[in-house]
Design a protein around this motif. Structure first.
Motif, PDB file in Angstrom:
ATOM      1  N   TYR A 241      -5.159   3.510   4.683  1.00  0.00           N
ATOM      2  CA  TYR A 241      -4.561   2.776   3.414  1.00  0.00           C
ATOM      3  C   TYR A 241      -3.643   1.450   3.991  1.00  0.00           C
ATOM      4  O   TYR A 241      -3.153   1.419   4.971  1.00  0.00           O
ATOM      5  N   SER A 242      -4.153   0.237   3.064  1.00  0.00           N
ATOM      6  CA  SER A 242      -3.713  -0.835   3.197  1.00  0.00           C
ATOM      7  C   SER A 242      -3.011  -1.585   2.160  1.00  0.00           C
ATOM      8  O   SER A 242      -3.562  -1.399   1.019  1.00  0.00           O
ATOM      9  N   VAL A 243      -1.966  -2.275   2.516  1.00  0.00           N
ATOM     10  CA  VAL A 243      -1.169  -2.924   1.415  1.00  0.00           C
ATOM     11  C   VAL A 243      -0.848  -4.202   1.886  1.00  0.00           C
ATOM     12  O   VAL A 243      -0.516  -4.474   2.965  1.00  0.00           O
ATOM     13  N   ARG A 244      -1.141  -5.176   1.072  1.00  0.00           N
ATOM     14  CA  ARG A 244      -0.826  -6.622   1.190  1.00  0.00           C
ATOM     15  C   ARG A 244       0.226  -6.950   0.141  1.00  0.00           C
ATOM     16  O   ARG A 244       0.295  -6.417  -0.887  1.00  0.00           O
ATOM     17  N   TYR A 245       1.224  -7.556   0.479  1.00  0.00           N
ATOM     18  CA  TYR A 245       2.285  -8.026  -0.494  1.00  0.00           C
ATOM     19  C   TYR A 245       3.210  -9.374  -0.297  1.00  0.00           C
ATOM     20  O   TYR A 245       2.854 -10.115   0.649  1.00  0.00           O
ATOM     21  N   THR A 246       3.449  -9.578  -1.521  1.00  0.00           N
ATOM     22  CA  THR A 246       4.421 -10.747  -1.487  1.00  0.00           C
ATOM     23  C   THR A 246       5.608 -10.525  -2.031  1.00  0.00           C
ATOM     24  O   THR A 246       5.875  -9.522  -2.750  1.00  0.00           O
ATOM     25  N   ALA A 247       6.645 -10.993  -1.532  1.00  0.00           N
ATOM     26  CA  ALA A 247       8.064 -10.675  -2.094  1.00  0.00           C
ATOM     27  C   ALA A 247       8.801 -12.144  -1.936  1.00  0.00           C
ATOM     28  O   ALA A 247       9.126 -12.905  -1.035  1.00  0.00           O
ATOM     29  N   ASP A 248       9.222 -12.498  -3.407  1.00  0.00           N
ATOM     30  CA  ASP A 248       9.874 -13.724  -3.711  1.00  0.00           C
ATOM     31  C   ASP A 248      10.777 -13.545  -4.866  1.00  0.00           C
ATOM     32  O   ASP A 248      11.344 -12.526  -5.359  1.00  0.00           O
ATOM     33  N   ALA A 249      11.043 -14.594  -5.643  1.00  0.00           N
ATOM     34  CA  ALA A 249      11.657 -14.737  -6.608  1.00  0.00           C
ATOM     35  C   ALA A 249      11.203 -13.768  -7.967  1.00  0.00           C
ATOM     36  O   ALA A 249      11.779 -13.353  -8.774  1.00  0.00           O
ATOM     37  N   ASN A 250       9.801 -13.784  -7.762  1.00  0.00           N
ATOM     38  CA  ASN A 250       9.275 -12.863  -8.736  1.00  0.00           C
ATOM     39  C   ASN A 250       9.061 -11.286  -8.540  1.00  0.00           C
ATOM     40  O   ASN A 250       8.458 -10.569  -9.013  1.00  0.00           O
ATOM     41  N   GLY A 251       9.871 -10.863  -7.152  1.00  0.00           N
ATOM     42  CA  GLY A 251       9.846  -9.488  -6.810  1.00  0.00           C
ATOM     43  C   GLY A 251       8.944  -9.037  -5.971  1.00  0.00           C
ATOM     44  O   GLY A 251       8.235 -10.010  -5.503  1.00  0.00           O
ATOM     45  N   PHE A 252       8.884  -7.911  -5.537  1.00  0.00           N
ATOM     46  CA  PHE A 252       8.099  -7.249  -4.674  1.00  0.00           C
ATOM     47  C   PHE A 252       6.768  -6.995  -5.420  1.00  0.00           C
ATOM     48  O   PHE A 252       6.619  -6.152  -6.233  1.00  0.00           O
ATOM     49  N   GLN A 253       5.718  -7.599  -4.814  1.00  0.00           N
ATOM     50  CA  GLN A 253       4.322  -7.702  -5.578  1.00  0.00           C
ATOM     51  C   GLN A 253       3.050  -7.058  -4.637  1.00  0.00           C
ATOM     52  O   GLN A 253       2.599  -7.841  -3.729  1.00  0.00           O
ATOM     53  N   PRO A 254       3.058  -5.662  -4.480  1.00  0.00           N
ATOM     54  CA  PRO A 254       1.952  -5.135  -3.401  1.00  0.00           C
ATOM     55  C   PRO A 254       0.582  -5.046  -4.225  1.00  0.00           C
ATOM     56  O   PRO A 254       0.457  -5.015  -5.499  1.00  0.00           O
ATOM     57  N   GLN A 255      -0.486  -5.234  -3.406  1.00  0.00           N
ATOM     58  CA  GLN A 255      -1.667  -5.237  -3.572  1.00  0.00           C
ATOM     59  C   GLN A 255      -2.489  -4.208  -2.771  1.00  0.00           C
ATOM     60  O   GLN A 255      -2.542  -4.295  -1.546  1.00  0.00           O
ATOM     61  N   GLY A 256      -3.173  -3.074  -3.238  1.00  0.00           N
ATOM     62  CA  GLY A 256      -3.861  -2.068  -2.384  1.00  0.00           C
ATOM     63  C   GLY A 256      -5.012  -1.637  -3.215  1.00  0.00           C
ATOM     64  O   GLY A 256      -4.618  -1.272  -4.350  1.00  0.00           O
ATOM     65  N   ALA A 257      -6.053  -1.127  -2.736  1.00  0.00           N
ATOM     66  CA  ALA A 257      -7.413  -0.390  -3.504  1.00  0.00           C
ATOM     67  C   ALA A 257      -6.862   0.920  -3.909  1.00  0.00           C
ATOM     68  O   ALA A 257      -7.239   1.186  -4.845  1.00  0.00           O
ATOM     69  N   HIS A 258      -5.765   1.553  -3.080  1.00  0.00           N
ATOM     70  CA  HIS A 258      -5.182   2.953  -3.733  1.00  0.00           C
ATOM     71  C   HIS A 258      -4.133   2.828  -4.561  1.00  0.00           C
ATOM     72  O   HIS A 258      -3.642   3.814  -5.222  1.00  0.00           O
ATOM     73  N   LEU A 259      -3.450   1.449  -4.795  1.00  0.00           N
ATOM     74  CA  LEU A 259      -2.362   1.610  -5.615  1.00  0.00           C
ATOM     75  C   LEU A 259      -2.898   1.685  -7.170  1.00  0.00           C
ATOM     76  O   LEU A 259      -3.957   0.964  -7.630  1.00  0.00           O
ATOM     77  N   PRO A 260      -2.033   2.521  -8.224  1.00  0.00           N
ATOM     78  CA  PRO A 260      -2.461   2.518  -9.399  1.00  0.00           C
ATOM     79  C   PRO A 260      -2.249   1.106  -9.809  1.00  0.00           C
ATOM     80  O   PRO A 260      -1.587   0.390  -9.774  1.00  0.00           O
ATOM     81  N   THR A 261      -3.088   0.931 -11.170  1.00  0.00           N
ATOM     82  CA  THR A 261      -2.905  -0.423 -11.926  1.00  0.00           C
ATOM     83  C   THR A 261      -2.527  -0.398 -13.276  1.00  0.00           C
ATOM     84  O   THR A 261      -2.773   1.041 -13.989  1.00  0.00           O
ATOM     85  N   PRO A 262      -1.902  -1.151 -13.952  1.00  0.00           N
ATOM     86  CA  PRO A 262      -1.184  -0.461 -15.179  1.00  0.00           C
ATOM     87  C   PRO A 262      -2.292  -0.773 -16.314  1.00  0.00           C
ATOM     88  O   PRO A 262      -3.542  -1.233 -16.182  1.00  0.00           O
TER      89      PRO A 262
END
Length: 167
Positions: free
Chosen positions: A83-104
């Motif tokens: 399982y791999s997760v790439r993310y950014t965290a800044d003024a917009n909050g924590f934003q993870p991206q990964g193939a296994h993460l659920p999407t809205p």
């Protein structure tokens, strides 16, 4: 005697069985670090590490209007999948991206149209804060509403709008 031997045999077999998550937790607890990098200076920070059980993590960040960071991590799950997760965290909050993460789920069409209409109204200078203003309604409508106001005595048995009406 046979019952004692059978019970002992079942006990030995049960003690030898360990669920996969128990084995995985023992491996994770005793993991060795294969690579570790860390740098902190006035421009920002960076760290990365790898372990012998397949965990990898890295992150880099700077201080600009708070902390802005980007990074990722990967690990092997109990099912053996990586399982791999790439993310950014800044003024917009924590934003993870990964193939296994659920999407809205997608935004329903009616709500999307409403959001577009609201954006057009705001661009045109029309703002609706949801509060009531008499000036927004025609005087005839206001007069028509006033005729249906309840009488002064709240428990008037002849008030058709009184929920506590007596018959």
């Amino acid at each position: 005697m046979k019952l004692i031997i059978l019970t002992a045999l079942i006990g030995v077999c049960a003690a030898g069985y360990a669920p996969p998550y128990v084995v995985r937790s023992v491996l994770d607890r005793n993991a060795n670090i294969l690579r570790s990098e860390s740098e902190v200076n006035e421009k920002g920070y960076h760290y990365a590490f790898d372990t012998d059980n397949g965990i990898h993590a890295d992150e880099a960040g700077v201080e600009a209007n708070g902390i802005q960071a980007a990074g990722g991590y990967s690990y092997t799950g109990d099912d053996g999948q990586v399982y791999s997760v790439r993310y950014t965290a800044d003024a917009n909050g924590f934003q993870p991206q990964g193939a296994h993460l659920p999407t809205p789920p997608p935004i329903p069409e009616a709500i999307a149209r409403s959001l577009q209409e609201n954006a057009r109204d705001e661009a045109a200078g029309i703002y609706d804060d949801g509060s009531y203003h008499d000036a927004r309604y025609a005087p005839g409508v206001i007069l028509a509403r006033k005729q249906y106001q309840a009488p002064r005595y709240p428990f008037n048995p002849y008030n058709p709008y009184n929920p506590y009406r007596r018959y």
